[in-house]
Write an enzyme that holds these catalytic residues in place. Structure first.
Site, PDB file in Angstrom:
ATOM      1  N   ASP A  60      24.397  24.765  17.885  1.00  0.00           N
ATOM      2  CA  ASP A  60      23.597  23.438  18.935  1.00  0.00           C
ATOM      3  C   ASP A  60      22.422  22.961  17.707  1.00  0.00           C
ATOM      4  O   ASP A  60      22.040  23.059  16.479  1.00  0.00           O
ATOM      5  CB  ASP A  60      22.813  24.312  19.827  1.00  0.00           C
ATOM      6  CG  ASP A  60      23.447  24.515  21.133  1.00  0.00           C
ATOM      7  OD1 ASP A  60      25.071  23.251  20.990  1.00  0.00           O
ATOM      8  OD2 ASP A  60      23.106  24.846  21.602  1.00  0.00           O
ATOM      9  N   LYS A  87      26.926  21.214  18.478  1.00  0.00           N
ATOM     10  CA  LYS A  87      27.085  20.546  19.963  1.00  0.00           C
ATOM     11  C   LYS A  87      25.717  19.950  20.428  1.00  0.00           C
ATOM     12  O   LYS A  87      24.689  20.511  19.289  1.00  0.00           O
ATOM     13  CB  LYS A  87      27.209  21.663  20.749  1.00  0.00           C
ATOM     14  CG  LYS A  87      26.674  21.688  22.615  1.00  0.00           C
ATOM     15  CD  LYS A  87      26.989  22.467  23.153  1.00  0.00           C
ATOM     16  CE  LYS A  87      26.465  23.461  23.921  1.00  0.00           C
ATOM     17  NZ  LYS A  87      25.122  23.094  23.816  1.00  0.00           N
ATOM     18  N   GLU A  89      23.448  17.745  23.453  1.00  0.00           N
ATOM     19  CA  GLU A  89      22.981  17.918  25.107  1.00  0.00           C
ATOM     20  C   GLU A  89      23.629  16.292  24.985  1.00  0.00           C
ATOM     21  O   GLU A  89      22.682  15.249  24.912  1.00  0.00           O
ATOM     22  CB  GLU A  89      21.942  18.574  25.921  1.00  0.00           C
ATOM     23  CG  GLU A  89      21.890  19.680  25.451  1.00  0.00           C
ATOM     24  CD  GLU A  89      21.227  20.658  26.169  1.00  0.00           C
ATOM     25  OE1 GLU A  89      20.071  20.399  26.666  1.00  0.00           O
ATOM     26  OE2 GLU A  89      20.968  21.753  26.195  1.00  0.00           O
ATOM     27  N   GLU A 138      27.347  22.492  32.303  1.00  0.00           N
ATOM     28  CA  GLU A 138      26.636  23.359  32.726  1.00  0.00           C
ATOM     29  C   GLU A 138      26.617  22.627  34.640  1.00  0.00           C
ATOM     30  O   GLU A 138      25.909  21.419  34.964  1.00  0.00           O
ATOM     31  CB  GLU A 138      25.245  23.277  31.913  1.00  0.00           C
ATOM     32  CG  GLU A 138      24.218  24.350  32.113  1.00  0.00           C
ATOM     33  CD  GLU A 138      23.703  24.778  30.819  1.00  0.00           C
ATOM     34  OE1 GLU A 138      23.499  24.679  29.721  1.00  0.00           O
ATOM     35  OE2 GLU A 138      22.638  25.936  30.989  1.00  0.00           O
ATOM     36  N   ASP A 163      20.998  27.005  20.812  1.00  0.00           N
ATOM     37  CA  ASP A 163      19.338  27.311  21.421  1.00  0.00           C
ATOM     38  C   ASP A 163      19.068  28.138  22.202  1.00  0.00           C
ATOM     39  O   ASP A 163      17.857  28.442  22.396  1.00  0.00           O
ATOM     40  CB  ASP A 163      19.205  25.845  21.232  1.00  0.00           C
ATOM     41  CG  ASP A 163      19.421  24.936  22.767  1.00  0.00           C
ATOM     42  OD1 ASP A 163      19.968  25.520  23.460  1.00  0.00           O
ATOM     43  OD2 ASP A 163      19.124  23.776  22.057  1.00  0.00           O
ATOM     44  N   SER A 164      20.185  28.126  23.189  1.00  0.00           N
ATOM     45  CA  SER A 164      19.678  30.172  24.017  1.00  0.00           C
ATOM     46  C   SER A 164      18.768  30.704  23.382  1.00  0.00           C
ATOM     47  O   SER A 164      18.253  31.827  23.443  1.00  0.00           O
ATOM     48  CB  SER A 164      20.437  30.264  24.686  1.00  0.00           C
ATOM     49  OG  SER A 164      21.944  31.028  24.335  1.00  0.00           O
TER      50      SER A 164
HETATM   51  O1  KIV Z   1      22.563  27.380  23.935  1.00  0.00           O
HETATM   52  C1  KIV Z   1      23.306  27.655  24.739  1.00  0.00           C
HETATM   53  O2  KIV Z   1      23.525  28.576  24.119  1.00  0.00           O
HETATM   54  C2  KIV Z   1      24.232  26.900  25.152  1.00  0.00           C
HETATM   55  C3  KIV Z   1      26.044  27.610  26.370  1.00  0.00           C
HETATM   56  C4  KIV Z   1      25.514  28.557  27.395  1.00  0.00           C
HETATM   57  C5  KIV Z   1      26.520  25.915  26.740  1.00  0.00           C
HETATM   58  O3  KIV Z   1      24.146  25.579  25.259  1.00  0.00           O
END
Ligand code: KIV
Length: 250
Positions: free
Chosen positions: A82, A110, A112, A177, A43-44
């Site tokens: 994510d 993934k 959080e 992280e 989600d970056s």
């Molecule tokens: O969203 C992302 O890119 C991430 C990672 C860099 C761990 O969660």
């Protein structure tokens, strides 16, 4: 062997996981060709592709759109995606949305936080889950910034317990992280599943970075722990300037 068993086995062999993010077909294809172990549609995305100030406004549809492009470029590496903010408020919601990600091509999802019940439900439904502890970017607004985790004994103890709980819930790997290096070493030694660090020192079982940070494509923002391996913003700008000059001179 399923993914979790595979990752545990490779950790036992001393294998170090190299993971990077991608959000589009060419990046994913290039990463896949270079031998990266796992490509995360993180989600970056919100920050490094969509120009948002944090990850909070990324939607599941945003992730799915980019995941499909990444999937088309990858034939070898694992692809993970994510679950964005607000898409896993309950275990059932997490399951419904994780299924959408796997249908769109994710080998693993993934999420959080310390959410063992969510993870348990996903894993028992056949979905591979990567945990994410330490600094949780989806909580950046309430935390007022990106702060290193595990500095106090209480926080370190809670992080260790949460890591063990996520492993017991069935996670196949754990992203750490901005966790104190000594603590991430301790967690890595106590877990069978690989830990994959970002800004958490060198003692994790692998490392993950946001690809534009690694390649120097975001010169206006560089997290302090990132050592870029290239400065692609400069040849990018130069190529465009050359193009403009050629057009103007023609
Ligand atoms: O969203 C992302 O890119 C991430 C990672 C860099 C761990 O969660």
């Amino acid at each position: 062997m399923n993914l979790a068993e595979n990752l545990v086995f490779s950790k036992k062999q001393g294998y170090r996981q190299s993971w990077l993010t991608a959000y589009d077909y060419p990046t994913a294809r290039l990463l896949d060709e270079t031998g990266i172990d796992l490509i995360l549609v993180g989600d970056s995305l919100g920050m490094v592709v969509l120009g948002q100030k944090d990850t909070i406004d990324v939607t599941l549809d945003d992730i799915i759109h980019h995941l499909k492009a990444v999937r088309r470029g990858v034939s070898r590496a694992l692809v993970a995606a994510d679950l964005p903010f607000g898409t896993y408020k309950t275990p059932d919601q997490a399951l419904a949305n994780a299924k959408r990600l796997t249908e769109a091509g994710a080998d693993a999802v993934k999420l959080e936080g310390h959410l063992p019940d969510h993870i348990n439900l996903l894993v028992s439904s056949g979905i591979e889950v990567i945990g994410h502890l330490g600094m949780l970017p989806q909580h950046v607004r309430e935390e007022g910034g990106y702060h290193r985790k595990g500095k106090t004994e209480t926080e370190a103890g809670a992080l260790l317990l949460a890591s063990l709980a996520l492993q017991s819930a069935g996670c196949c790997a754990l992203v750490l992280e901005l966790v104190e290096a000594g603590l991430s070493k301790d967690i890595s030694m106590k877990l069978d599943i690989p830990t994959v660090g970002i800004g958490s020192g060198t003692f994790c079982d692998g490392q993950i970075l946001v690809t534009p940070d690694l390649l120097g494509l975001q010169p206006w923002f560089r997290p302090s722990f990132v050592k870029p391996k290239a400065d692609l913003a400069t040849p990018f700008r130069n190529a465009v300037k050359e193009f403009i000059s050629e057009v103007q001179a023609s």
